[in-house]
Scaffold this motif. Structure first.
Motif, short mmCIF file in Angstrom:
data_model
loop_
_atom_site.label_atom_id
_atom_site.label_comp_id
_atom_site.label_asym_id
_atom_site.label_seq_id
_atom_site.Cartn_x
_atom_site.Cartn_y
_atom_site.Cartn_z
N PHE A 226 -1.84 -2.28 9.76
CA PHE A 226 -2.19 -2.54 8.55
C PHE A 226 -2.80 -1.25 7.74
N ASN A 229 -1.05 1.91 8.02
CA ASN A 229 0.01 2.27 6.98
C ASN A 229 -0.41 2.55 5.78
N ILE A 230 -1.68 1.91 5.42
CA ILE A 230 -2.28 2.12 4.12
C ILE A 230 -2.78 3.72 4.03
N LYS A 233 0.40 5.82 3.77
CA LYS A 233 0.80 5.97 2.35
C LYS A 233 0.01 6.62 1.34
N LEU A 234 -1.70 6.30 1.60
CA LEU A 234 -2.41 7.07 0.50
C LEU A 234 -2.35 8.62 0.82
N GLY A 237 0.65 9.87 -1.09
CA GLY A 237 0.20 9.37 -2.56
C GLY A 237 -0.69 10.64 -2.99
N MET A 238 -1.71 10.60 -2.08
CA MET A 238 -2.58 11.69 -2.71
C MET A 238 -1.81 13.19 -2.70
N PHE A 241 0.31 13.39 -5.88
CA PHE A 241 -0.80 13.50 -6.85
C PHE A 241 -1.21 14.94 -7.06
N VAL B 177 -3.41 -4.60 -2.76
CA VAL B 177 -3.12 -3.51 -1.73
C VAL B 177 -2.26 -4.04 -0.70
N ASN B 178 -1.23 -3.43 -0.33
CA ASN B 178 -0.43 -3.93 0.76
C ASN B 178 0.65 -2.89 1.39
N ILE B 179 1.11 -3.52 2.52
CA ILE B 179 2.12 -2.36 3.32
C ILE B 179 3.37 -2.54 2.80
N GLY B 180 3.93 -3.29 1.58
CA GLY B 180 5.16 -3.18 1.06
C GLY B 180 4.87 -4.24 -0.25
N GLU B 182 7.02 -6.43 -1.25
CA GLU B 182 7.64 -7.95 -1.47
C GLU B 182 6.45 -8.97 -1.12
N GLU B 209 1.75 -0.55 -2.91
CA GLU B 209 1.76 0.35 -1.59
C GLU B 209 0.68 1.25 -2.00
N ALA B 210 -0.11 1.76 -1.04
CA ALA B 210 -1.35 2.97 -1.15
C ALA B 210 -0.78 4.13 -1.82
N ARG B 211 0.65 4.55 -1.47
CA ARG B 211 0.77 5.62 -2.02
C ARG B 211 1.05 5.80 -3.68
N PRO B 214 -2.95 6.66 -6.23
CA PRO B 214 -3.24 7.63 -6.95
C PRO B 214 -2.37 8.11 -8.16
#
Lengths: 338, 338
Positions: A226, A229-230, A233-234, A237-238, A241, B177-180, B182, B209-211, B214
């Protein structure tokens, strides 16, 4: 060596898979089998004037979608490209399997079709990320939302062997992702994992705060799927950004555009440095044979690099090494318990 | 209005605290009480030729260190600047308390000395982060490593009220905040929180999702304090990684240095955009009175902005609004159960 590729995984399938496969076959001296709807593969190649005469094709009637239940890969959709490809791997008709499709389905398939290395509790998705210095492996980056300490300890060991064998890192520095560096920090999971890692056959350097991960202060960072994965993905995303901001900066107004031209080589170096496609895909460590998850948005270059990685994964004996290390751990556990 | 400041919290205490306090007192028309060793505050001001005649001082003999057990703030170190400052707030001798010291001690102190809003399970550290568009509030960003669904639901409500009242966001978009994306994704915590948030008096837009954090796709993002702290620190680390790369890019070689001069105004805009000090500190939402955690490396400007924020926190009635909303939630819960 035969690398089996899911021709219908990812956002750019099958075209980019085919392109990557052609280039990889030429450069790496491996056989490649594309798995998926034969007619569609052939017509896609024809439309794009791609010569696929050097590639093998294994027909698979359907495709598993990322929105479908992952378990469908072993239930209703046994004829999907991912299931057929993994069955080939399990049956010894291929040496490694590569897909940019559903992560969940790949994890289920690796566990149930390819099977795990004996003694491994769960396979972990191991993603290699760019940092300010050398790349870092983050695992589990999404295979198991809930993890137990013994799983994290195995992840540490597997990640360490992979980084040593494939990325040629001597004695990889293994760290546990935590909210502080002190041994007393974190949840039950981190407290128990910390004490196990101290005893494990890895170069454990202690807890790492997430801020130090992109600065390259460890070679392998372990956490539950968990949190991993966060983080993954961050990271993405960063990256998006900042590169968007950089692009805006370099295209706003005449003066900036001129400046952009002047520093373009450096910008390209930077982009290359933070480009995940350079590292190929994420190995699913713990599966009994090499399984690699390519990024969903992989292009031909990413697939190309993933084939190179699959070849190295197969040749360097990461899985044998893991099996051996597991046996040793079990042995030393026994001695301690006596 | 009297803002109470821990003069000995953070890496740059007491000098930067004093400087920030002087500027804030002048610009915001508030009284400020500096808490800490009176002699040291006075001599620091004298050495730096700072006029502190407009500020009040409350003597506190010791300082709690970030390495000490957080509970020491209510046990062995009741005379530390943080404990004395929070006692002042609890006793009505101040309207808000501000510290850049130990987060753990501040959480313990806010819970045990200042106390919580009636009905609030746990206070949450709420950090405001820059994004590609408007800033986002991340909570809990580190007060509670383990959280239950009802806590996350309260965090969502408190964050929403804060962003509305202080940051003037109309109907803040709240995401989990989650890994998907859904509804079926995540651990037990996310599954249960999701269904609670659907019923809560907030503009719940589902999982994020964390992505996408930002990129500014939500105004309030809620998660447990472990995950939130990892996110916060990765945000910081990625920021450092990219700004270092950017700096290297703009200082390597004559051509690049020239280009750097040309785009300097844009680089400055960018730096300002990603500068956390612009937003002040992180409010500890759920405490019965305004408590703000300033970043450990805060400079005078960050303390200055944190005082502005403390003033707004006090004036805009965030806490009253939270108390009201809690009562309404309880009421509607009762009606549903009947």
């Amino acid at each position: 060596m035969n690398i089996v590729m899911d021709a219908f995984g990812g956002d750019n399938a099958p075209l980019e898979v085919i392109k990557g496969a052609i280039d990889a076959k030429r450069d790496f001296g491996v056989d490649i089998t594309l798995v998926g709807d034969e007619q569609r593969i052939k017509s896609c190649a024809k439309e794009n004037a791609l010569d696929i005469s050097g590639l093998k094709i294994r027909h698979a009637a359907t495709v598993i979608d990322v929105c479908e239940e992952p378990t469908e890969v072993i239930k209703g959709k046994k004829d999907c490209s991912m299931a057929v490809g993994m069955k080939m791997l399990a049956d010894g008709q291929g040496d490694a399997f590569l897909s940019a499709g559903s992560t969940g389905a790949l994890v289920v398939g690796a566990t149930m079709i390819v099977k795990r290395i004996k003694g491994i509790k769960r396979p972990a998705l191991a993603t290699i990320l760019p940092t300010a210095s050398d790349p870092v492996m983050l695992l589990d980056s999404g295979a198991n939302a809930d993890c137990r300490p013994e799983m994290l300890t195995q992840f540490a060991m597997m990640g360490s062997i992979y980084m040593n064998k494939i990325m040629e890192v001597t004695s990889p520095r293994v760290a546990l992702v935590n909210i502080g560096t002190e041994e007393s920090k974190g949840r039950e999971l981190e407290l128990e994992t910390y004490s196990r890692l101290k005893e494990a056959p890895v170069n454990f350097i202690g807890n790492i705060e997430a801020r130090h991960v992109p600065l390259g202060e460890a070679d392998v960072v372990v956490t539950d799927g968990f949190t991993g994965n966060i983080m993954l993905k961050l990271y993405e995303g960063m990256g998006k950004f900042f590169t968007t901001e950089l692009k805006d900066m370099l295209t706003s107004g005449f003066k900036n555009k001129l400046a952009a031209l002047m520093i373009m080589p450096s910008v390209k170096d930077f982009k290359k440095k933070v480009d995940y496609t350079e590292y190929g895909g994420a190995p699913l460590l713990g599966a009994a044979k090499p399984v690699i998850k390519a990024h969903g948005s992989s292009n031909a270059k990413a697939f190309y690099n993933a084939v190179r990685q699959a070849k190295a994964f197969t040749e360097t004996g990461v899985i044998d090494e893991t099996t051996k290390a597991l046996a040793q751990m079990k042995e030393s556990q026994k001695i301690k318990e006596q």
